[in-house]
Design an enzyme around this catalytic site. Structure first.
Site, mmCIF file in Angstrom:
data_model
loop_
_atom_site.group_PDB
_atom_site.id
_atom_site.type_symbol
_atom_site.label_atom_id
_atom_site.label_comp_id
_atom_site.label_asym_id
_atom_site.label_seq_id
_atom_site.Cartn_x
_atom_site.Cartn_y
_atom_site.Cartn_z
ATOM 1 N N GLN A 1 60.229 42.879 34.082
ATOM 2 C CA GLN A 1 59.372 44.042 33.890
ATOM 3 C C GLN A 1 58.232 44.051 34.916
ATOM 4 O OE1 GLN A 1 57.096 43.980 30.248
ATOM 5 N NE2 GLN A 1 56.780 46.191 30.234
ATOM 6 N N GLY A 2 58.248 45.019 35.802
ATOM 7 C CA GLY A 2 57.218 45.106 36.846
ATOM 8 C C GLY A 2 56.196 46.185 36.557
ATOM 9 N N TYR A 3 55.409 45.973 35.535
ATOM 10 C CA TYR A 3 54.341 46.917 35.195
ATOM 11 C C TYR A 3 53.005 46.444 35.768
ATOM 12 C CZ TYR A 3 56.806 49.881 31.734
ATOM 13 O OH TYR A 3 57.621 50.780 31.099
ATOM 14 N N SER A 4 52.546 45.296 35.259
ATOM 15 C CA SER A 4 51.184 44.835 35.561
ATOM 16 C C SER A 4 51.009 44.483 37.028
ATOM 17 C CB SER A 4 50.860 43.598 34.724
ATOM 18 O OG SER A 4 51.070 43.870 33.368
ATOM 19 N N GLU B 1 58.951 48.272 23.147
ATOM 20 C CA GLU B 1 58.453 46.904 23.271
ATOM 21 C C GLU B 1 57.729 46.530 21.984
ATOM 22 O OE1 GLU B 1 56.039 46.315 26.758
ATOM 23 O OE2 GLU B 1 55.639 44.217 26.300
ATOM 24 N N SER C 1 46.798 44.445 24.942
ATOM 25 C CA SER C 1 45.980 43.408 24.297
ATOM 26 C C SER C 1 45.511 43.887 22.920
ATOM 27 C CB SER C 1 44.759 43.090 25.158
ATOM 28 O OG SER C 1 43.812 44.140 25.047
ATOM 29 N N ASN C 2 45.097 42.930 22.091
ATOM 30 C CA ASN C 2 44.655 43.311 20.744
ATOM 31 C C ASN C 2 43.427 44.208 20.778
ATOM 32 O OD1 ASN C 2 46.813 41.818 19.930
ATOM 33 N ND2 ASN C 2 45.676 40.549 18.466
ATOM 34 N N GLU C 3 42.603 44.068 21.811
ATOM 35 C CA GLU C 3 41.444 44.969 21.936
ATOM 36 C C GLU C 3 41.940 46.396 22.191
ATOM 37 O OE1 GLU C 3 41.603 41.981 23.736
ATOM 38 O OE2 GLU C 3 40.457 41.100 22.089
HETATM 39 C C1 LIG Z 1 52.395 35.337 29.370
HETATM 40 C C2 LIG Z 1 52.318 36.754 29.844
HETATM 41 C C3 LIG Z 1 53.475 37.436 30.149
HETATM 42 C C4 LIG Z 1 53.427 38.742 30.636
HETATM 43 N N1 LIG Z 1 54.586 39.354 31.002
HETATM 44 C C5 LIG Z 1 54.534 40.564 31.644
HETATM 45 C C6 LIG Z 1 55.697 41.144 32.203
HETATM 46 O O1 LIG Z 1 56.787 40.610 32.100
HETATM 47 N N2 LIG Z 1 55.566 42.301 32.869
HETATM 48 C C7 LIG Z 1 54.372 42.934 32.998
HETATM 49 O O2 LIG Z 1 54.323 43.996 33.591
HETATM 50 N N3 LIG Z 1 53.249 42.407 32.477
HETATM 51 C C8 LIG Z 1 53.284 41.228 31.805
HETATM 52 N N4 LIG Z 1 52.142 40.669 31.304
HETATM 53 C C9 LIG Z 1 50.857 41.308 31.589
HETATM 54 C C10 LIG Z 1 50.118 41.825 30.386
HETATM 55 O O3 LIG Z 1 50.671 43.030 29.968
HETATM 56 C C11 LIG Z 1 48.639 41.960 30.806
HETATM 57 O O4 LIG Z 1 48.129 40.644 30.856
HETATM 58 C C12 LIG Z 1 47.838 42.765 29.831
HETATM 59 O O5 LIG Z 1 48.161 44.115 29.968
HETATM 60 C C13 LIG Z 1 46.331 42.578 30.029
HETATM 61 O O6 LIG Z 1 45.964 42.820 31.352
HETATM 62 P P1 LIG Z 1 45.091 41.768 32.183
HETATM 63 O O7 LIG Z 1 45.699 40.449 32.009
HETATM 64 O O8 LIG Z 1 44.901 42.303 33.539
HETATM 65 O O9 LIG Z 1 43.691 41.754 31.430
HETATM 66 P P2 LIG Z 1 42.533 42.825 31.536
HETATM 67 O O10 LIG Z 1 43.081 44.179 31.333
HETATM 68 O O11 LIG Z 1 41.723 42.567 32.745
HETATM 69 O O12 LIG Z 1 41.709 42.457 30.239
HETATM 70 C C14 LIG Z 1 40.772 41.390 30.169
HETATM 71 C C15 LIG Z 1 40.102 41.475 28.818
HETATM 72 O O13 LIG Z 1 39.407 42.713 28.715
HETATM 73 C C16 LIG Z 1 39.834 43.423 27.574
HETATM 74 N N5 LIG Z 1 39.741 44.847 27.814
HETATM 75 C C17 LIG Z 1 40.262 45.536 28.854
HETATM 76 N N6 LIG Z 1 39.978 46.828 28.742
HETATM 77 C C18 LIG Z 1 39.272 46.965 27.605
HETATM 78 C C19 LIG Z 1 38.678 48.084 26.933
HETATM 79 N N7 LIG Z 1 38.772 49.299 27.409
HETATM 80 N N8 LIG Z 1 38.011 47.857 25.782
HETATM 81 C C20 LIG Z 1 37.899 46.616 25.261
HETATM 82 N N9 LIG Z 1 38.440 45.527 25.871
HETATM 83 C C21 LIG Z 1 39.111 45.707 27.021
HETATM 84 C C22 LIG Z 1 41.238 42.940 27.325
HETATM 85 O O14 LIG Z 1 41.624 43.153 25.999
HETATM 86 C C23 LIG Z 1 41.094 41.458 27.659
HETATM 87 O O15 LIG Z 1 40.552 40.780 26.584
HETATM 88 C C24 LIG Z 1 52.174 39.377 30.789
HETATM 89 C C25 LIG Z 1 51.007 38.689 30.455
HETATM 90 C C26 LIG Z 1 51.055 37.393 29.979
HETATM 91 C C27 LIG Z 1 49.782 36.689 29.639
#
Ligand SMILES: Cc1cc2nc3c(=O)[nH]c(=O)nc-3n(C[C@H](O)[C@H](O)[C@H](O)COP(=O)(O)OP(=O)(O)OC[C@H]3O[C@@H](n4cnc5c(N)ncnc54)[C@H](O)[C@@H]3O)c2cc1C
Ligand SMILES: Cc1cc2nc3c(=O)[nH]c(=O)nc-3n(C[C@H](O)[C@H](O)[C@H](O)COP(=O)(O)OP(=O)(O)OC[C@H]3O[C@@H](n4cnc5c(N)ncnc54)[C@H](O)[C@@H]3O)c2cc1C
Lengths: 374, 398
Positions: free
Chosen positions: B126-129, B244, B383-385
């Site tokens: 999955q190439g989203y993030s 998902e 994320s849970n937030e």
């Molecule tokens: C083990 C693992 C596997 C993963 N696998 C995949 C994958 O296969 N493909 C893929 O595409 N992605 C994958 N992900 C990515 C995952 O979807 C992202 O980590 C997630 O969307 C959070 O983005 P970030 O890590 O950039 O954190 P950020 O978005 O930078 O968030 C950092 C913190 O800020 C909080 N936050 C952000 N915005 C807000 C807001 N507006 N209000 C309150 N709090 C906020 C978040 O909740 C978090 O606590 C994976 C992540 C992990 C850890």
């Protein structure tokens, strides 16, 4: 009432913070993975006289009080140093308090940081029960024969001398009848399995298969070691909680920086109140932990019951806060907080292992209730 | 109100159980029980066994080769397979991309890609993030520029789970900088063996290289790999996310984790008695079990509504939050239950058949790695937030 550090302790703190801030590099940590520690950093700490701060003047050191431990271990935790200073404290002070003239030579070296020590007390079935000792020592001729197994002995394979507990009389869970022995590295009949720990550093399983020791290996009075062990563990608990406090401060600082710099939705994530409040909770809880550590360090020399109430109160509270800080710091970082590469990782692991040594938060809650009821 | 399953559902459960008894290789369930590493081949082996039975794609309609189960049947299957310690079904092709292709893909894309997913010809990721696009997914920067019959892709994806095993990646790419960020995103299928794709592993806190960075340097992707319409990728991406999030509660995993926790707490001794008899620790287990019992029913309420045709909306956000918190608590209690044995970290011991055995009891060796690894549950998949913000907006209308 005065919550300021003395001038000497302040200097020690400043010096340590400066030194460790530079010395604990990724390269040093990498090197420490195979050996359990960095010899360079150990030497650096020795040169600064850090080991001396763990011992009283009578013992040849220049500290030894609760607040000396707090200063040293908070800095080790803050830098995430893996050098086995806690083991030096645990075993070194036992030798200093119980050792005869010959054994005291080790203390003189320990104060200089010139030896490595370990305390082999825990066993496969003992968990956090300090009095559960199944390893047995039998008299044989002039000396002793030791049989049993010691578990998760931190620094066990690296130590030049190991203090080993063994039962010379009584039942497996009696307080009476526990004795201590001092074993030099390479004692025949010891089998050691060395392995890395989640929090960094190494530990060992030590199998004692009929190890014969001379009479002079007995440390302190036969069968009377429990009190000294409990006291040593109280000091070690203060030290490991101070270490956790330092690690929490680093986790908080990293998280604070990240909240200010990481941008999502066009603004720093620290602008989101959901995260602001949680960061504020983290700070409030860390201050609680700091006060708990101060409480314990200030009562290490108190009477046994008072001291032990503080041991359990502090280990319970700091254990809970350490979990909160580690988990919240990871969460507020998002994905990057889950990685080995980013610096938070080793601090989160260190904090998550606090509960596994010297009793977890639940264990100490129960113990606190019993001590208060007594 | 009737809390019992129907006779057909019970019969289905019995059938799943029989199948697992007969067909789940002990080698694989042993690994699951002991928390040992699963290899790519292990997953593929299990996929093939399920595919032979027609049970690999429970959520796909029969016309595409799926089992065509409703939400309750899928729930029963999930419960039974996790209880039996079967490997999980790798979700990227089956749970994520499949439904998107079925709804938005062309006939040619469906005919080509769907059988390949079932047969294990492709391993999808999955190439989203991206580094700059996590919670704010719409800010993806990886670009795809049209050049004749190709898109030329440049940029970087990250956190790509098991990307090291994958030969295909479905990506959100930017095809337009006009309008709102959501309006310039397209959904593109990229062959990872193409020149210009580089994968770099990222090691997580448990020491495992579970995720990756994926770099794209002038990668030429044929236009027929565009799913649906150009610049409509956000709609498809969100559709995928709702898929998902089904089964997001992870009730099966939680039940298996709780059973394991209790087993350990009966074996570990504290103060001369089994740990499970320590009233304070027993109370902690009880608290999480009580939460789980209620959450399982919340899950079934949502599942029943879904089986009756109502698409789960913001309810799935509630399940995500509660489900992940419960699983993380079970992981934390398991780490606690094993006491000092949680400290040794012998990576080799997690390998089945390794010469290097665990330091303590075998049930202890995966407690810390699992605890650390499952911190991800509250971060990924929204994320849970982010979920709580969805609840506040969509349900509470704040
Ligand atoms: C083990 C693992 C596997 C993963 N696998 C995949 C994958 O296969 N493909 C893929 O595409 N992605 C994958 N992900 C990515 C995952 O979807 C992202 O980590 C997630 O969307 C959070 O983005 P970030 O890590 O950039 O954190 P950020 O978005 O930078 O968030 C950092 C913190 O800020 C909080 N936050 C952000 N915005 C807000 C807001 N507006 N209000 C309150 N709090 C906020 C978040 O909740 C978090 O606590 C994976 C992540 C992990 C850890
Ligand atoms: C028993 C009692 C004694 C008091 N005594 C005094 C007194 O002696 N003198 C005096 O001047 N006042 C007094 N107060 C008033 C008190 O200071 C106010 O109640 C307080 O400031 C909150 O204001 P509010 O009640 O209007 O609630 P609001 O300000 O309307 O708040 C409602 C809710 O919204 C939350 N909220 C508000 N703004 C934000 C924000 N920006 N972010 C997040 N959450 C937010 C609040 O925390 C609260 O939960 C007293 C109140 C009580 C209950």
């Amino acid at each position: 009432m005065n919550f300021q550090l003395t001038e000497e302790r302040q200097m020690l703190q400043d010096g340590l913070r400066r030194y460790l801030g530079e010395a604990v590099t990724p390269q040093a940590l990498e090197a420490a993975q195979t050996t359990g520690m960095s010899p360079d950093i150990w030497a650096g700490l020795s040169e600064m006289g850090v080991a001396g701060a763990l011992f009283t003047e009578d013992q040849g050191g220049f500290g030894g009080a609760g607040f000396d431990l707090m200063v040293v271990f908070e800095e080790l935790g803050r830098a995430g140093a893996v050098e086995p200073m806690l083991e030096l404290l645990l075993a070194g002070r036992l030798v200093a308090e119980l050792g005869d003239e010959t054994q005291q030579e080790i203390v003189a070296q320990a104060v200089e940081g010139a030896v490595q020590l370990a305390f082999a007390h825990g066993e496969p079935a003992s968990r956090f029960d300090l009095e559960r000792v199944e390893t047995r020592a039998e008299r044989s001729g002039d000396g002793w024969t030791l049989t049993g197994r010691k578990s998760v002995v931190v620094n066990g394979a690296q130590a030049d001398h190991i203090v080993v507990s063994a039962r010379t009389s009584g039942d497996v869970a009696d307080r009476d009848g526990i004795s201590l022995f001092l074993l030099p590295k390479g004692t025949a009949g010891i089998e050691i399995r060395d392995y890395p720990l989640s929090q960094g550093g190494h530990a060992a399983e030590i199998v004692l298969d009929g190890v014969t020791l001379p009479a002079g290996a007995l440390l302190g009075a036969e069968g009377q070691a429990f009190e000294a062990i409990e006291t040593a563990q109280a000091r070690a608990t203060a030290a490991i909680c101070a270490d956790a406090l330092g690690a929490m401060e680093t986790a908080r600082a990293l998280t604070g920086d990240y909240l200010k710099t990481r941008k999502q939705f066009g603004q720093p994530i620290g602008k989101f109140q959901a995260l602001q409040h949680r960061a504020a909770d983290m700070l409030i809880e860390i201050e609680q932990a700091r006060s708990a550590v101060i409480n314990l360090c200030g009562h290490l020399e108190a009477d046994r019951d008072t001291r032990e109430i503080h041991v359990s109160a502090t280990k319970h509270l700091v254990g809970k806060v350490a979990r909160l800080v580690a988990e919240e710091a990871i969460q507020m970082h998002g994905g990057i907080g889950m990685t080995e590469e980013y610096d938070l990782g080793r601090f989160a692991r260190r904090l998550s292992m606090l509960d596994q040594r010297f009793g977890d938060a639940t264990f100490h809650l129960g113990r606190f209730v019993r001590l208060r009821a007594a | 109100m009737d809390l019992s399953f129907t006779e057909e559902q019970k019969a289905f459960r019995a059938e799943v159980r029989r199948f697992l008894d007969e067909k789940l290789p002990k080698r694989l369930s042993d690994k699951g029980r002991l928390g040992q590493r699963l290899t790519k081949q292990d997953y593929e082996e299990w996929h093939a066994i399920l595919n032979e039975k027609g049970w690999l794609a429970g959520n796909w309609p029969k016309e595409h080769g799926g089992a065509g189960w409703n939400a309750v049947e899928r729930h029963i299957f999930e419960e039974e397979t996790t209880a039996a310690h079967a490997p999980r079904i790798v979700p990227f092709g089956l749970a994520m991309l499949g439904p998107v292709l079925q709804k938005f893909g062309s006939k040619e894309q469906q005919d080509y890609w769907l059988p390949r997913i079932l047969n294990g010809d492709d391993w999808w990721c999955q190439g989203y993030s991206e580094p700059g696009a996590g919670s704010d997914l719409a800010s993806v920067k990886t670009t795809a520029e049209r050049d004749g019959d190709h898109y030329v892709v440049n940029g970087q994806k990250t956190w790509t789970t098991l990307g090291q095993y994958a030969n295909m990646i479905f990506c959100l790419v930017r095809t337009s900088k006009e309008g709102k960020p959501q309006e310039g995103i397209s959904f593109l299928l990229v062959d990872m063996n193409d020149p210009g794709v580089t994968v770099r592993p990222i090691v997580l806190l448990d020491g495992e290289p579970e995720v990756n960075e994926v770099f794209f340097d002038n990668v030429r992707v044929p236009v027929e790999n565009l799913v649906g319409e150009e610049n409509k990728g956000w709609t498809y991406a969100k559709y995928l996310l709702t898929h998902e999030r089904t089964n997001i509660a992870g009730v099966g995993f939680a039940n298996a984790g709780l059973a394991n926790l209790k087993r350990i707490a009966r074996l570990e001794q504290s103060g001369g008695r089994p740990l499970i008899e320590d009233p304070l620790f027993a109370a902690k287990i009880a608290e999480v079990e009580i939460s789980l019992m209620a959450m399982a029913t919340t899950n079934l309420r949502v599942v029943s509504a879904a089986a009756a045709g109502q698409a789960p909306g913001a309810e799935s956000s509630m399940l995500k939050v509660k489900g992940t918190v419960i699983r993380q608590e079970i992981n934390a209690l398991t780490k606690q239950a094993v006491g000092p044995w949680a400290m040794p970290f012998v990576s080799e011991a997690l390998e089945a058949g390794s010469n290097e055995g665990p330091v303590g009891p075998s049930y202890a060796m995966s407690a810390t790695p699992h605890y650390l690894n499952n911190r991800k549950l509250s971060i990924y998949g929204g994320s849970n937030e982010v979920q709580k913000t969805i609840i506040a907006k969509a349900i509470l209308e704040l």
